[in-house]
Design a protein around this motif. Sequence first.
Motif, short mmCIF file in Angstrom:
data_model
loop_
_atom_site.label_atom_id
_atom_site.label_comp_id
_atom_site.label_asym_id
_atom_site.label_seq_id
_atom_site.Cartn_x
_atom_site.Cartn_y
_atom_site.Cartn_z
N ALA A 54 5.57 -19.06 17.45
CA ALA A 54 6.12 -18.42 16.25
C ALA A 54 7.37 -17.61 16.60
N THR A 55 7.32 -16.89 17.71
CA THR A 55 8.47 -16.10 18.13
C THR A 55 9.64 -16.99 18.53
N ALA A 56 9.35 -18.05 19.25
CA ALA A 56 10.40 -18.99 19.66
C ALA A 56 11.09 -19.60 18.43
N ASN A 57 10.32 -19.90 17.39
CA ASN A 57 10.91 -20.45 16.17
C ASN A 57 11.88 -19.47 15.53
N VAL A 58 11.53 -18.20 15.51
CA VAL A 58 12.44 -17.20 14.94
C VAL A 58 13.71 -17.12 15.79
N ILE A 59 13.56 -17.08 17.10
CA ILE A 59 14.72 -16.99 17.99
C ILE A 59 15.63 -18.20 17.79
N LYS A 60 15.04 -19.37 17.66
CA LYS A 60 15.83 -20.60 17.58
C LYS A 60 16.41 -20.86 16.19
N HIS A 61 15.64 -20.56 15.14
CA HIS A 61 16.03 -21.03 13.81
C HIS A 61 16.28 -19.96 12.75
N ALA A 62 15.78 -18.74 12.94
CA ALA A 62 15.61 -17.94 11.73
C ALA A 62 16.23 -16.55 11.71
N ASN A 63 17.23 -16.28 12.46
CA ASN A 63 17.87 -14.98 12.33
C ASN A 63 19.31 -15.15 11.87
N ASP A 64 19.71 -14.30 10.94
CA ASP A 64 21.10 -14.34 10.49
C ASP A 64 21.95 -13.46 11.42
N ASP A 65 23.24 -13.43 11.20
CA ASP A 65 24.14 -12.68 12.09
C ASP A 65 23.84 -11.19 12.10
N GLN A 66 23.41 -10.65 10.97
CA GLN A 66 23.15 -9.22 10.88
C GLN A 66 21.89 -8.82 11.65
N HIS A 67 20.90 -9.71 11.75
CA HIS A 67 19.61 -9.37 12.35
C HIS A 67 19.29 -10.24 13.57
N LYS A 68 20.28 -10.81 14.19
CA LYS A 68 20.04 -11.77 15.26
C LYS A 68 19.56 -11.15 16.57
N ASP A 69 19.59 -9.85 16.67
CA ASP A 69 19.31 -9.22 17.95
C ASP A 69 17.84 -8.95 18.24
N THR A 70 16.98 -8.97 17.21
CA THR A 70 15.58 -8.63 17.44
C THR A 70 14.63 -9.55 16.67
N VAL A 71 13.39 -9.58 17.14
CA VAL A 71 12.29 -10.27 16.47
C VAL A 71 11.17 -9.24 16.32
N ARG A 72 10.60 -9.19 15.12
CA ARG A 72 9.50 -8.25 14.87
C ARG A 72 8.20 -9.02 14.66
N ILE A 73 7.17 -8.58 15.35
CA ILE A 73 5.84 -9.19 15.25
C ILE A 73 4.84 -8.07 14.99
N SER A 74 3.96 -8.28 14.03
CA SER A 74 2.91 -7.32 13.72
C SER A 74 1.57 -8.02 13.93
N ILE A 75 0.68 -7.38 14.69
CA ILE A 75 -0.64 -7.94 14.95
C ILE A 75 -1.66 -6.91 14.46
N HIS A 76 -2.50 -7.33 13.53
CA HIS A 76 -3.49 -6.43 12.94
C HIS A 76 -4.87 -7.02 13.19
N LEU A 77 -5.65 -6.31 13.98
CA LEU A 77 -7.00 -6.75 14.29
C LEU A 77 -7.97 -5.89 13.51
N GLN A 78 -8.72 -6.51 12.63
CA GLN A 78 -9.74 -5.77 11.91
C GLN A 78 -11.10 -6.38 12.20
N ARG A 79 -12.09 -5.93 11.53
CA ARG A 79 -13.47 -6.27 11.85
C ARG A 79 -13.70 -7.75 12.13
N ASP A 80 -13.26 -8.62 11.25
CA ASP A 80 -13.57 -10.04 11.41
C ASP A 80 -12.36 -10.95 11.29
N GLN A 81 -11.16 -10.36 11.35
CA GLN A 81 -9.94 -11.16 11.23
C GLN A 81 -8.84 -10.62 12.13
N LEU A 82 -8.02 -11.53 12.58
CA LEU A 82 -6.81 -11.20 13.29
C LEU A 82 -5.66 -11.70 12.42
#
Length: 140
Positions: A54-82
């Motif tokens: 998923a991160t590689a796809n963002v790096i390769k395909h999905a950032n515009d010129d204004q936001h090309k410098d970073t990738v943000r990932i959020s991981i939320h682990l709760q009782r029975d779901q990730l």
Amino acid sequence: MCSSVIQVDVIVPSHTKYLDLIGSIGERIVKELDGYTGDREALAYQLNLVLTEATANVIKHANDDQHKDTVRISIHLQRDQLIIKVYDHGQGFDLDKVPAPDFDHPTEGGMGLFFIRSMMDSVTYTRQTEYNVLEIIKNL
């Protein structure tokens, strides 16, 4: 399964050298699953692969010129779901129109979303006002 809630937000430079770091975070989170009775090794492998792809796809395909410098990932682990959310600022795409890989004539690339969909329980991609979100859910 897990008695505690864990929230991990990661912002990394938009460079492939950080893919190992992102994958290892997924593996480490599996170690924190209190009471998880499934195959931890398999889940650790799956999360490493899903986060890396998923991160590689963002790096390769999905950032515009204004936001090309970073990738943000959020991981939320709760009782029975990730729940994993990967944010991008690209033009977006229709998840339902991504073709299945041609296994008779494999090419390099084009397998990431297939792997993500086959290993996880839910995969959605939505356009918000300022960004897109790939949301990946794994039931535990």
